[in-house]
Design a protein around this motif. Structure first.
Motif, PDB file in Angstrom:
ATOM      1  N   GLN A  89       0.827  -1.200   0.000  1.00 16.92           N
ATOM      2  CA  GLN A  89       0.000   0.000   0.000  1.00 16.92           C
ATOM      3  C   GLN A  89       0.868   1.260   0.000  1.00 16.92           C
ATOM      4  N   GLU A  93       1.066   4.110  -2.979  1.00 15.28           N
ATOM      5  CA  GLU A  93       0.903   5.545  -2.794  1.00 15.28           C
ATOM      6  C   GLU A  93       2.115   6.300  -3.328  1.00 15.28           C
ATOM      7  N   CYS A  96       1.820   6.473  -7.058  1.00 17.67           N
ATOM      8  CA  CYS A  96       0.778   7.420  -7.465  1.00 17.67           C
ATOM      9  C   CYS A  96       1.185   8.876  -7.264  1.00 17.67           C
ATOM     10  N   SER A  97       2.253   9.131  -6.516  1.00 11.70           N
ATOM     11  CA  SER A  97       2.727  10.505  -6.325  1.00 11.70           C
ATOM     12  C   SER A  97       3.690  10.931  -7.418  1.00 11.70           C
ATOM     13  N   ARG A 108      -4.822   6.085 -10.875  1.00 16.80           N
ATOM     14  CA  ARG A 108      -4.732   5.192  -9.718  1.00 16.80           C
ATOM     15  C   ARG A 108      -5.385   3.848 -10.018  1.00 16.80           C
TER      16      ARG A 108
END
Length: 466
Positions: A89, A93, A96-97, A108
């Motif tokens: 997870q 993240e 996705c940044s 996403r």
């Protein structure tokens, strides 16, 4: 699709590109991959291995919010003690940044569906650069998950679109991807990583640099003698110092290398020869590629290796798959188009009005005239473009200096610091004249649908550009 829950992910089905593609290199029809790709000559491999983001344990400037992740120590081997691994997870993240997601068409949701591919690519890249995937620092994670993998997935999409242009019975030529990037910005390492990932996905790949087509030392001396007052043609680099005939012949043969068993050698240039002035490498040392450089057939025999690597990855991230991927169907279209990765510092440059170069630097006039032939010789072969954009060409000084220091540290001959400054100064007029037009209009004949512009900072990391 893959669902991410509580730091773990469960795979229900593979989303394209299938993770099995990255294990097909052991199949008899797929190319054999070594960690030292044929793209990197031995004397230049040290530059890749000594990249700051590989060697430095500190974090470079990165354009993501600080989420409090602990900076972990860099290991080049697997430690004996258990590692503290971020959850899937957290990695999701972090991915996705990244600043390139919008440009490469990733959301996403799409990342969620292909998280297995991201994990496989990250693990393979870590091992390629002799890093431990359990101990990547922020600089290394940025390079893999914000840069190399997004660009690779964009390239894969370009290859898929290229495949769709041809009927099943047609012979599909390789897709030529052109990389236009200033010296020292990391294009060699980027292409090295892409070459490796492409080969792992079962594709046959040929890699070329415009440097491979520099004139021989003897012909460069003749060019210098014919232009005694022009310092821009004294050394290799600018338009006029390449063997365009050799480049056109090589690109033409590569794009038509379709017969089984037919072989050809790809030229290489030794920049360390003659104390850094360079010379074409001896043809006996040129890498050889064997046809067909069109389609590679994968019959799904890599399933066992895929299963083993999946088990290893799930163990690494303390996650267990609900269902392993199904064995690929032999009825599926498993023909894989090939690709040619063609890179260069001035690839895609277009001539500007004579009065512009005359006002900028009179010595640039002949370079501008020579550039007309380059557009006709090189750009016509390129199907998709990647442009690495920099804010200030003066960065090239420092980047080139770092490369030469790495060469000398590895025991290879190279230029002194003073020679580097003199050498790069001969390129700056061309950068100032042609980069604005390249960034504004794109390379000659490029299609916006097949153009990716990646803006990087002084640390060679991608940033949110205009």
């Amino acid at each position: 699709m893959a669902h991410i829950t509580g730091g773990r992910f469960l795979i229900h089905r593979l989303s394209p590109p299938p993770a099995s593609a990255f294990l097909s290199h052991r199949h008899q029809h797929a190319p054999v991959v070594s960690e030292q790709s044929a793209f990197i000559p031995p004397h230049r491999l040290s530059i890749v291995c000594q990249c700051k983001w590989i060697q430095d344990d500190s974090t470079n400037h990165i354009n993501t919010a600080d989420n409090g992740r602990r900076r972990s120590k860099l290991f080049s081997f697997f430690p004996k003690s258990p590692a503290s691994v971020s959850s899937v997870q957290d990695l999701f993240e972090f991915i996705c940044s990244g600043p390139l997601l919008d440009k490469v068409g990733l959301t996403r949701e799409k990342i969620t569906e292909s998280i297995d591919v991201w994990l496989l690519c990250g693990a393979k890249l870590a091992r390629l650069f002799k890093l431990n995937e359990l101990y990547l620092n922020d600089a290394q994670k940025v390079r893999f998950y914000h840069y190399y993998i997004p660009v690779f997935l964009w390239c894969e999409d370009q290859v898929s679109q290229h495949r769709g242009l041809f009927a099943d019975a047609e012979e599909i030529p390789p897709l030529v991807i052109g990389f236009s990037a200033p010296q020292g910005c990391g294009k060699t390492t980027l292409v090295y990583a892409l070459d490796y990932l492409f080969r792992l996905s079962g594709r046959k790949i040929a890699t070329l640099s415009i440097d491979d087509f520099y004139l021989t030392a003897e012909d460069q001396a003749k060019l210098r003698e014919a232009n005694p007052e022009n310092r821009l043609l004294e050394l290799r680099g600018n338009a006029g110092s390449h063997d365009l005939g050799l480049s056109v012949e090589t690109l033409s043969r590569l794009t038509k290398l379709s017969r089984e068993g037919v072989k050809m050698k790809i030229p290489r240039y030794d920049k360390s020869a003659f104390s850094g002035r360079g010379d074409r490498s001896d043809p006996s040392t040129w890498p050889e590629i064997e046809g067909p450089l069109t389609l590679v057939k994968d019959d799904g025999s890599a399933y066992t290796e895929l299963k083993e690597l999946y088990q290893e990855l799930y163990t690494m991230f303390s996650a267990k798959p609900k269902l392993l991927p199904s064995r690929p169907s032999l009825e599926q279209d498993t023909l894989k188009p090939s690709a040619i990765l063609f890179e260069g510092w001035m690839l895609g440059f277009k001539p500007v009005p004579p009065e512009v170069v005359r006002a900028m630097d009179p010595q640039l006039e002949i370079i501008n005239k020579n550039l007309e032939a380059y557009c006709d010789s090189w750009d016509k072969f390129v199907n998709s473009w990647i442009v690495i954009k920099i804010k200030d060409p003066s960065c090239v000084y420092q980047w080139r200096l770092q490369a030469e220091v790495a060469m000398r540290a590895d025991g290879n001959p190279g230029m002194t610091d003073e020679e580097v400054l003199d050498f790069v100064s001969r390129y700056l007029p061309a950068y100032k004249a042609y980069l604005p037009k390249l960034y504004e209009e794109g390379p000659n004949g490029s299609d916006p649908r097949h153009l990716l512009v990646v803006e990087i900072d002084e640390g060679r990391n991608p940033i949110l550009g205009n």
